[in-house]
Design a protein around this motif. Structure first.
Motif, PDB file in Angstrom:
ATOM      1  N   ASP A  10     162.667  89.477  89.809  1.00  0.00           N
ATOM      2  CA  ASP A  10     161.766  90.146  89.387  1.00  0.00           C
ATOM      3  C   ASP A  10     162.316  91.901  89.497  1.00  0.00           C
ATOM      4  O   ASP A  10     163.163  92.146  90.527  1.00  0.00           O
ATOM      5  CB  ASP A  10     160.762  90.310  90.783  1.00  0.00           C
ATOM      6  N   LEU A  12     161.314  94.439  90.352  1.00  0.00           N
ATOM      7  CA  LEU A  12     160.924  95.476  91.439  1.00  0.00           C
ATOM      8  C   LEU A  12     161.442  94.898  92.816  1.00  0.00           C
ATOM      9  O   LEU A  12     161.177  95.443  93.703  1.00  0.00           O
ATOM     10  CB  LEU A  12     159.281  95.577  91.319  1.00  0.00           C
ATOM     11  N   GLY A  13     162.034  93.576  92.724  1.00  0.00           N
ATOM     12  CA  GLY A  13     162.566  92.999  94.033  1.00  0.00           C
ATOM     13  C   GLY A  13     161.434  92.388  94.575  1.00  0.00           C
ATOM     14  O   GLY A  13     160.347  92.269  94.046  1.00  0.00           O
ATOM     15  N   HIS A  15     159.051  93.092  97.167  1.00  0.00           N
ATOM     16  CA  HIS A  15     158.407  94.250  97.605  1.00  0.00           C
ATOM     17  C   HIS A  15     157.225  93.675  98.485  1.00  0.00           C
ATOM     18  O   HIS A  15     157.018  92.552  98.684  1.00  0.00           O
ATOM     19  CB  HIS A  15     158.151  95.346  96.539  1.00  0.00           C
ATOM     20  N   ALA A  16     156.212  94.732  98.827  1.00  0.00           N
ATOM     21  CA  ALA A  16     155.194  94.459  99.842  1.00  0.00           C
ATOM     22  C   ALA A  16     154.325  93.240  99.446  1.00  0.00           C
ATOM     23  O   ALA A  16     153.884  92.553 100.148  1.00  0.00           O
ATOM     24  CB  ALA A  16     154.532  95.779 100.076  1.00  0.00           C
ATOM     25  N   ARG A  17     153.785  93.501  98.184  1.00  0.00           N
ATOM     26  CA  ARG A  17     153.040  92.435  97.696  1.00  0.00           C
ATOM     27  C   ARG A  17     153.369  91.054  97.629  1.00  0.00           C
ATOM     28  O   ARG A  17     152.718  90.246  98.220  1.00  0.00           O
ATOM     29  CB  ARG A  17     152.217  92.825  96.313  1.00  0.00           C
ATOM     30  N   ALA A  19     155.905  89.857  98.977  1.00  0.00           N
ATOM     31  CA  ALA A  19     156.292  89.362 100.350  1.00  0.00           C
ATOM     32  C   ALA A  19     155.434  88.936 101.367  1.00  0.00           C
ATOM     33  O   ALA A  19     154.997  88.081 101.971  1.00  0.00           O
ATOM     34  CB  ALA A  19     157.068  90.501 101.158  1.00  0.00           C
ATOM     35  N   MET A  51     160.571  92.140 104.443  1.00  0.00           N
ATOM     36  CA  MET A  51     160.450  93.639 103.970  1.00  0.00           C
ATOM     37  C   MET A  51     162.103  93.942 104.263  1.00  0.00           C
ATOM     38  O   MET A  51     162.529  94.719 103.779  1.00  0.00           O
ATOM     39  CB  MET A  51     159.380  94.277 104.467  1.00  0.00           C
ATOM     40  N   ALA A  54     165.245  93.538 102.524  1.00  0.00           N
ATOM     41  CA  ALA A  54     165.313  94.583 101.298  1.00  0.00           C
ATOM     42  C   ALA A  54     165.963  93.830 100.036  1.00  0.00           C
ATOM     43  O   ALA A  54     167.140  94.213  99.315  1.00  0.00           O
ATOM     44  CB  ALA A  54     166.193  95.786 101.374  1.00  0.00           C
ATOM     45  N   LYS A  56     166.330  92.845  96.598  1.00  0.00           N
ATOM     46  CA  LYS A  56     166.431  93.895  95.194  1.00  0.00           C
ATOM     47  C   LYS A  56     166.870  92.787  94.145  1.00  0.00           C
ATOM     48  O   LYS A  56     167.466  91.705  94.563  1.00  0.00           O
ATOM     49  CB  LYS A  56     167.170  94.846  95.374  1.00  0.00           C
TER      50      LYS A  56
END
Length: 88
Positions: A10, A12-13, A15-17, A19, A51, A54, A56
């Protein structure tokens, strides 16, 4: 114990959503579910832990699932990771 290595694709890595979606999928299972990188490990039932990795684009991680419902948990999580296009 079931394991599988992934590479984050991805852009964006993780990320919050995504995860939070992974945590929501993992939480109902009784098995121990962990995500490990070369440097860190996190309980996949903890949003802060995930999170904190990290992850990426290009990061590699391994999913570890062990417990009484490991087959179902592993299948559900690997399917979600692939379907969301997070990693391969």
């Amino acid at each position: 114990m079931k394991t599988q290595q992934f590479t984050v694709v991805d852009p964006l890595g993780i990320h919050a959503r995504p995860a939070s979606q992974l945590v929501a999928k993992a939480t109902p299972f009784t098995s121990e579910i962990e995500v490990r990188t070369a440097e860190k490990a996190a309980n996949l039932k903890s949003i802060l832990g995930v999170m904190g990795l990290a992850l990426k684009p290009g990061s590699q991680f391994t999913l570890y699932v062990e417990g009484s419902d490991e087959e179902q948990a592993f299948a559900a999580l690997t399917a979600l990771i692939t379907e969301m296009g997070l990693a391969q």
